[in-house]
Design an enzyme around this catalytic site. Structure first.
Site, mmCIF file in Angstrom:
data_model
loop_
_atom_site.group_PDB
_atom_site.id
_atom_site.type_symbol
_atom_site.label_atom_id
_atom_site.label_comp_id
_atom_site.label_asym_id
_atom_site.label_seq_id
_atom_site.Cartn_x
_atom_site.Cartn_y
_atom_site.Cartn_z
ATOM 1 N N CYS A 58 43.306 34.502 29.220
ATOM 2 C CA CYS A 58 42.942 35.177 30.468
ATOM 3 C C CYS A 58 41.871 36.242 30.291
ATOM 4 O O CYS A 58 41.336 36.752 31.279
ATOM 5 C CB CYS A 58 44.193 35.772 31.113
ATOM 6 S SG CYS A 58 45.503 34.561 31.377
ATOM 7 N N HIS A 182 42.225 40.800 35.892
ATOM 8 C CA HIS A 182 42.702 39.426 35.805
ATOM 9 C C HIS A 182 43.816 39.241 36.827
ATOM 10 O O HIS A 182 44.688 40.099 36.984
ATOM 11 C CB HIS A 182 43.220 39.144 34.391
ATOM 12 C CG HIS A 182 44.106 37.951 34.313
ATOM 13 N ND1 HIS A 182 43.729 36.720 34.802
ATOM 14 C CD2 HIS A 182 45.365 37.794 33.812
ATOM 15 C CE1 HIS A 182 44.722 35.862 34.610
ATOM 16 N NE2 HIS A 182 45.720 36.484 34.014
ATOM 17 N N ASN A 213 47.149 32.171 39.450
ATOM 18 C CA ASN A 213 46.674 32.659 38.150
ATOM 19 C C ASN A 213 45.893 31.532 37.490
ATOM 20 O O ASN A 213 46.470 30.555 37.013
ATOM 21 C CB ASN A 213 47.868 33.079 37.291
ATOM 22 C CG ASN A 213 47.451 33.611 35.926
ATOM 23 O OD1 ASN A 213 46.365 33.317 35.431
ATOM 24 N ND2 ASN A 213 48.323 34.374 35.310
#
Length: 259
Positions: A58, A182, A213
């Site tokens: 990420c 993020h 996500n």
């Protein structure tokens, strides 16, 4: 979705595939061990530039921006295409209530180009491999995550990194127009913003509600949506920070441009 994202980024930058000096693709979900996504993407764009994948989960997009910024600053390339792309559905366990509702597939891209004045700060980044078990793949290849521990690390430790980034950039939270973390989950984003004590005028990206996500793709996607919904942020400063499996992290302060 990687090709549409790359082409849109090139169009926004006003360059062609032949002008690309390097292609950096951040991903942890290439279905093939080799070749990487980047060389094939470069070929599709009509480029024979150096092209490679990087694996930083990420934080991958922020790592890619760091490398691109350094390449442009060193004169290695005039234009670097940075892509964050993930195909997480292939190893998301749909029976795991802690992860199945979060992860998604997507791609986002940006072009880092040589300019008279840099719009990207030096990067604050690092890793803590001692906590690698918190986000990982199981023996069967499916993703697993220790949610409570990840939450604490993401909020408390990454808030320290964000503050360090602001300090090294020589600014305060008051100078920001936007905060683009993020898109891990909404609880982390909200608590993160609270820990930083962001002023009310700072727009916080919450694209998790729309896209889920998407790991390395989340920050460019969130940036795109934020500028579409808040064009007044264009020309202002944003703090972006990626963090995830490894554990790894990276942050930059950059100037936003709405095209």
């Amino acid at each position: 979705p990687v090709m549409p994202a790359a082409r849109e980024a090139l169009e926004a930058a006003g360059i062609t595939g032949e002008q690309i000096g390097a292609v950096v693709v951040a991903t942890v979900s290439n279905p093939m061990r080799t070749p990487g996504v980047a060389p094939m993407l470069a070929a599709e764009l009509g480029s024979q530039a150096p092209a490679f994948d990087l694996s930083a989960a990420c934080a991958g997009y922020c790592h890619g921006i760091a490398l691109a910024n350094d390449m442009v600053g060193a004169g290695t390339a005039d234009h670097v295409l940075v892509v964050g792309v993930e195909y997480l559905s292939q190893f998301t366990d749909l029976s795991d209530r802690g992860t199945a509702f979060l992860f998604a597939d997507a791609a986002g891209a940006a072009v880092v180009s040589l300019a008279e004045a840099s719009g990207i700060s030096p990067t604050v980044w690092g890793s803590d491999g001692s906590q690698w078990e918190l986000i990982r793949t199981r023996e069967d290849g499916m993703l697993t995550m220790t949610g409570n521990s990840v939450f604490r690390w993401a909020v408390w430790e990454m808030a320290k990194v964000a503050r360090q980034m602001l300090e090294e950039a020589g600014i305060t939270a008051d100078d920001l127009a936007a905060f683009i973390p993020h898109q891990a989950n909404m609880r982390i984003i909200d608590e993160f913003a609270k820990q930083l004590g962001l002023p009310e005028h700072v727009v916080v990206a919450r694209d998790i509600a729309n896209m889920g996500n998407t790991s390395a793709a989340s920050i460019p996607l969130a940036t795109h949506r934020l500028l579409e919904e808040h064009p007044e942020c264009s020309g202002g400063l944003a703090l972006q920070i990626g963090f995830g499996a490894g554990l790894v992290y990276g942050a930059q302060v950059l100037s936003l441009i709405h095209i």
